[in-house]
Motif scaffolding. Structure first.
Motif, PDB file in Angstrom:
ATOM      1  N   LEU A 233       0.835  -1.207   0.000  1.00 52.55           N
ATOM      2  CA  LEU A 233       0.000   0.000   0.000  1.00 52.55           C
ATOM      3  C   LEU A 233       0.868   1.254   0.000  1.00 52.55           C
ATOM      4  O   LEU A 233       0.483   2.280  -0.577  1.00 52.55           O
ATOM      5  N   THR A 234       2.013   1.188   0.634  1.00 56.62           N
ATOM      6  CA  THR A 234       2.941   2.319   0.622  1.00 56.62           C
ATOM      7  C   THR A 234       3.407   2.615  -0.798  1.00 56.62           C
ATOM      8  O   THR A 234       3.533   3.779  -1.196  1.00 56.62           O
ATOM      9  N   ILE A 235       3.659   1.571  -1.571  1.00 59.38           N
ATOM     10  CA  ILE A 235       4.063   1.754  -2.970  1.00 59.38           C
ATOM     11  C   ILE A 235       2.975   2.478  -3.747  1.00 59.38           C
ATOM     12  O   ILE A 235       3.261   3.383  -4.538  1.00 59.38           O
ATOM     13  N   VAL A 236       1.730   2.085  -3.511  1.00 57.54           N
ATOM     14  CA  VAL A 236       0.604   2.750  -4.180  1.00 57.54           C
ATOM     15  C   VAL A 236       0.578   4.227  -3.815  1.00 57.54           C
ATOM     16  O   VAL A 236       0.440   5.106  -4.678  1.00 57.54           O
ATOM     17  N   ILE A 237       0.723   4.521  -2.532  1.00 55.61           N
ATOM     18  CA  ILE A 237       0.685   5.905  -2.053  1.00 55.61           C
ATOM     19  C   ILE A 237       1.835   6.721  -2.631  1.00 55.61           C
ATOM     20  O   ILE A 237       1.641   7.868  -3.065  1.00 55.61           O
ATOM     21  N   ILE A 238       3.038   6.144  -2.661  1.00 57.46           N
ATOM     22  CA  ILE A 238       4.196   6.857  -3.214  1.00 57.46           C
ATOM     23  C   ILE A 238       3.958   7.237  -4.665  1.00 57.46           C
ATOM     24  O   ILE A 238       4.193   8.384  -5.076  1.00 57.46           O
ATOM     25  N   ILE A 239       3.486   6.290  -5.453  1.00 56.66           N
ATOM     26  CA  ILE A 239       3.258   6.552  -6.880  1.00 56.66           C
ATOM     27  C   ILE A 239       2.182   7.607  -7.078  1.00 56.66           C
ATOM     28  O   ILE A 239       2.344   8.535  -7.889  1.00 56.66           O
ATOM     29  N   ARG A 240       1.088   7.507  -6.332  1.00 55.11           N
ATOM     30  CA  ARG A 240      -0.005   8.478  -6.514  1.00 55.11           C
ATOM     31  C   ARG A 240       0.408   9.881  -6.053  1.00 55.11           C
ATOM     32  O   ARG A 240       0.058  10.878  -6.702  1.00 55.11           O
ATOM     33  N   ILE A 241       1.142   9.980  -4.952  1.00 52.68           N
ATOM     34  CA  ILE A 241       1.603  11.293  -4.498  1.00 52.68           C
ATOM     35  C   ILE A 241       2.600  11.869  -5.496  1.00 52.68           C
ATOM     36  O   ILE A 241       2.558  13.069  -5.824  1.00 52.68           O
ATOM     37  N   TYR A 242       3.486  11.022  -6.000  1.00 51.09           N
ATOM     38  CA  TYR A 242       4.481  11.475  -6.970  1.00 51.09           C
ATOM     39  C   TYR A 242       3.796  12.009  -8.223  1.00 51.09           C
ATOM     40  O   TYR A 242       4.154  13.081  -8.739  1.00 51.09           O
ATOM     41  N   ILE A 243       2.794  11.289  -8.701  1.00 50.28           N
ATOM     42  CA  ILE A 243       2.063  11.729  -9.889  1.00 50.28           C
ATOM     43  C   ILE A 243       1.328  13.049  -9.616  1.00 50.28           C
ATOM     44  O   ILE A 243       1.294  13.941 -10.465  1.00 50.28           O
ATOM     45  N   LYS A 244       0.746  13.169  -8.421  1.00 48.57           N
ATOM     46  CA  LYS A 244       0.017  14.396  -8.079  1.00 48.57           C
ATOM     47  C   LYS A 244       0.944  15.597  -8.059  1.00 48.57           C
ATOM     48  O   LYS A 244       0.559  16.705  -8.456  1.00 48.57           O
ATOM     49  N   ILE A 245       2.182  15.381  -7.617  1.00 52.41           N
ATOM     50  CA  ILE A 245       3.143  16.481  -7.550  1.00 52.41           C
ATOM     51  C   ILE A 245       3.726  16.789  -8.926  1.00 52.41           C
ATOM     52  O   ILE A 245       3.765  17.944  -9.352  1.00 52.41           O
ATOM     53  N   ARG A 246       4.184  15.754  -9.621  1.00 50.40           N
ATOM     54  CA  ARG A 246       4.852  15.933 -10.908  1.00 50.40           C
ATOM     55  C   ARG A 246       3.876  16.087 -12.074  1.00 50.40           C
ATOM     56  O   ARG A 246       4.154  16.783 -13.036  1.00 50.40           O
ATOM     57  N   LYS A 247       2.752  15.377 -11.986  1.00 55.12           N
ATOM     58  CA  LYS A 247       1.711  15.397 -13.020  1.00 55.12           C
ATOM     59  C   LYS A 247       2.198  14.841 -14.361  1.00 55.12           C
ATOM     60  O   LYS A 247       1.570  15.051 -15.394  1.00 55.12           O
ATOM     61  N   LYS A 248       3.312  14.162 -14.325  1.00 52.41           N
ATOM     62  CA  LYS A 248       3.805  13.479 -15.521  1.00 52.41           C
ATOM     63  C   LYS A 248       4.883  12.494 -15.092  1.00 52.41           C
ATOM     64  O   LYS A 248       5.469  12.618 -14.016  1.00 52.41           O
ATOM     65  N   ILE A 249       5.098  11.509 -15.935  1.00 50.17           N
ATOM     66  CA  ILE A 249       6.141  10.523 -15.671  1.00 50.17           C
ATOM     67  C   ILE A 249       7.017  10.399 -16.912  1.00 50.17           C
ATOM     68  O   ILE A 249       6.533  10.070 -17.994  1.00 50.17           O
ATOM     69  N   GLU A 250       8.295  10.690 -16.731  1.00 56.37           N
ATOM     70  CA  GLU A 250       9.264  10.511 -17.800  1.00 56.37           C
ATOM     71  C   GLU A 250      10.351   9.560 -17.308  1.00 56.37           C
ATOM     72  O   GLU A 250      10.336   9.145 -16.154  1.00 56.37           O
ATOM     73  N   ILE A 251      11.289   9.211 -18.159  1.00 55.57           N
ATOM     74  CA  ILE A 251      12.318   8.234 -17.800  1.00 55.57           C
ATOM     75  C   ILE A 251      13.050   8.597 -16.507  1.00 55.57           C
ATOM     76  O   ILE A 251      13.212   7.743 -15.621  1.00 55.57           O
ATOM     77  N   PRO A 252      13.497   9.853 -16.322  1.00 53.65           N
ATOM     78  CA  PRO A 252      14.166  10.199 -15.046  1.00 53.65           C
ATOM     79  C   PRO A 252      13.264   9.974 -13.837  1.00 53.65           C
ATOM     80  O   PRO A 252      13.753   9.651 -12.746  1.00 53.65           O
ATOM     81  N   ASP A 253      11.951  10.152 -14.025  1.00 53.96           N
ATOM     82  CA  ASP A 253      11.018   9.937 -12.924  1.00 53.96           C
ATOM     83  C   ASP A 253      10.993   8.474 -12.488  1.00 53.96           C
ATOM     84  O   ASP A 253      10.805   8.173 -11.308  1.00 53.96           O
ATOM     85  N   LEU A 254      11.162   7.574 -13.432  1.00 55.00           N
ATOM     86  CA  LEU A 254      11.171   6.152 -13.103  1.00 55.00           C
ATOM     87  C   LEU A 254      12.352   5.817 -12.193  1.00 55.00           C
ATOM     88  O   LEU A 254      12.222   5.031 -11.252  1.00 55.00           O
ATOM     89  N   PHE A 255      13.503   6.417 -12.484  1.00 53.04           N
ATOM     90  CA  PHE A 255      14.681   6.204 -11.637  1.00 53.04           C
ATOM     91  C   PHE A 255      14.426   6.720 -10.216  1.00 53.04           C
ATOM     92  O   PHE A 255      14.793   6.070  -9.228  1.00 53.04           O
ATOM     93  N   LEU A 256      13.798   7.892 -10.131  1.00 48.33           N
ATOM     94  CA  LEU A 256      13.523   8.467  -8.816  1.00 48.33           C
ATOM     95  C   LEU A 256      12.490   7.630  -8.061  1.00 48.33           C
ATOM     96  O   LEU A 256      12.611   7.432  -6.845  1.00 48.33           O
ATOM     97  N   LEU A 257      11.499   7.125  -8.769  1.00 51.15           N
ATOM     98  CA  LEU A 257      10.496   6.265  -8.142  1.00 51.15           C
ATOM     99  C   LEU A 257      11.138   4.995  -7.590  1.00 51.15           C
ATOM    100  O   LEU A 257      10.806   4.541  -6.497  1.00 51.15           O
ATOM    101  N   VAL A 258      12.044   4.419  -8.363  1.00 49.57           N
ATOM    102  CA  VAL A 258      12.750   3.216  -7.900  1.00 49.57           C
ATOM    103  C   VAL A 258      13.491   3.513  -6.606  1.00 49.57           C
ATOM    104  O   VAL A 258      13.434   2.732  -5.650  1.00 49.57           O
ATOM    105  N   PHE A 259      14.191   4.648  -6.560  1.00 54.87           N
ATOM    106  CA  PHE A 259      14.949   5.022  -5.368  1.00 54.87           C
ATOM    107  C   PHE A 259      14.027   5.238  -4.172  1.00 54.87           C
ATOM    108  O   PHE A 259      14.276   4.712  -3.076  1.00 54.87           O
ATOM    109  N   LEU A 260      12.962   6.008  -4.357  1.00 54.98           N
ATOM    110  CA  LEU A 260      12.043   6.318  -3.264  1.00 54.98           C
ATOM    111  C   LEU A 260      11.369   5.059  -2.739  1.00 54.98           C
ATOM    112  O   LEU A 260      11.325   4.821  -1.522  1.00 54.98           O
ATOM    113  N   ILE A 261      10.844   4.255  -3.651  1.00 58.08           N
ATOM    114  CA  ILE A 261      10.143   3.038  -3.247  1.00 58.08           C
ATOM    115  C   ILE A 261      11.091   2.084  -2.532  1.00 58.08           C
ATOM    116  O   ILE A 261      10.762   1.531  -1.478  1.00 58.08           O
ATOM    117  N   SER A 262      12.280   1.890  -3.087  1.00 59.23           N
ATOM    118  CA  SER A 262      13.237   0.947  -2.505  1.00 59.23           C
ATOM    119  C   SER A 262      13.647   1.366  -1.098  1.00 59.23           C
ATOM    120  O   SER A 262      13.695   0.533  -0.175  1.00 59.23           O
TER     121      SER A 262
END
Length: 205
Positions: free
Chosen positions: A96-125
Motif C-alpha cells: 500500500l505504501t508503494i501505491v501511495i508513493i506513486i499516486r503522491i508522486y504523480i500528483k506532484i509531478r503530473k507526468k512521468i518521464e524516464i528520469p522519474d522512473l529512476f527516482l520512483l525506484v529510489f524512493l520506493i526501494s
C-alpha cells in the motif's frame, strides 16, 4: 500562458486517473497477475521479490486500482495460497505504501518521464526497505518471526555477528529492493503505457 500551463498540468494528471469502471476490474486482473508472478518466482533462484509488478502497474491507473491489487494479492496469498498466519497481513503495508508513493508522486509531478522512473525506484526501494525492516523487527520481538524471505541468508550472516535485528534486516533489503523495484517499475510502466493505449480516454474519477 500561466492558464495554459495549469490546463496542461490538469490534462497530464487526468491521464493517470482512470474512472472507477476501469480501475475496479483492472485492479482485480492485476491482483491475479501478481499472484501468478509470485508463484513463478518460487522457481527462480534469484533473490528477488517480484510481488509488486502489477500493483505498480495498477497504481499508474489510479489509487483505487492500486489498492485493490495490493489488498487482494495479500489476502489471497495469506489465506488461500500460502496459508500463513493472520499476522502476515501486516506486510500489506509495504504494498500500500508503494501505491501511495506513486499516486503522491504523480500528483506532484503530473507526468512521468524516464528520469522519474529512476527516482520512483529510489524512493520506493528506500522507504519499503525501512518499512520491511521495521515490520520484521516488530514481528521478531512479538511473534518470534524468523526471516524467511529473499534476504534470509544475509540476515543470518549479519545477525550472527552481533548486529541488531533491525540493521541485519535493513542492509540486505536495500540492494534487493533496488534491483527488484527497478524491474517492477520498468515492467509496470511499460504495461501501463501499453494497456493505456487500449483504454481511452483516461478520465478523472
Amino acid at each position: 500562458m500561466e492558464n495554459m500551463t495549469e490546463n496542461q498540468r490538469a490534462s497530464n494528471l487526468s491521464q493517470f486517473t482512470y474512472s472507477l469502471k476501469w480501475q475496479i476490474p483492472l485492479g482485480l486482473i492485476f491482483a491475479a497477475l501478481n499472484i501468478g508472478v509470485n508463484y513463478l518466482q518460487k522457481f527462480n533462484p534469484l533473490p528477488l521479490y517480484m510481488d509488486t509488478i502489477f500493483t505498480i502497474t495498477a497504481s499508474f491507473f489510479g489509487g483505487v486500482c492500486g489498492a485493490i491489487s495490493a489488498l487482494l494479492y495479500h489476502i489471497t496469498t495469506t489465506f488461500i495460497y500460502e496459508k500463513v498466519p493472520l499476522w502476515s497481513l501486516v506486510w500489506i503495508i509495504c504494498s500500500l505504501t508503494i501505491v501511495i508513493i506513486i499516486r503522491i508522486y504523480i500528483k506532484i509531478r503530473k507526468k512521468i518521464e524516464i528520469p522519474d522512473l529512476f527516482l520512483l525506484v529510489f524512493l520506493i526501494s528506500l522507504i519499503v526497505s525501512l518499512e520491511g525492516a521495521t515490520i520484521f523487527t516488530l514481528l521478531n520481538v512479538f511473534t518470534g518471526y524468523n526471516e524467511d524471505s529473499q534476504v534470509k541468508f544475509m540476515y543470518a550472516l549479519l545477525s550472527s555477528n552481533s548486529i541488531s535485528a533491525f540493521i541485519s534486516a535493513l542492509l540486505p533489503r536495500v540492494p534487493v529492493n533496488i534491483l527488484d523495484k527497478a524491474i517492477s517499475v520498468s515492467i509496470g510502466w511499460a504495461c501501463y503505457k501499453g494497456i493505456g493505449k487500449l483504454i481511452s480516454p483516461a478520465k478523472k474519477a
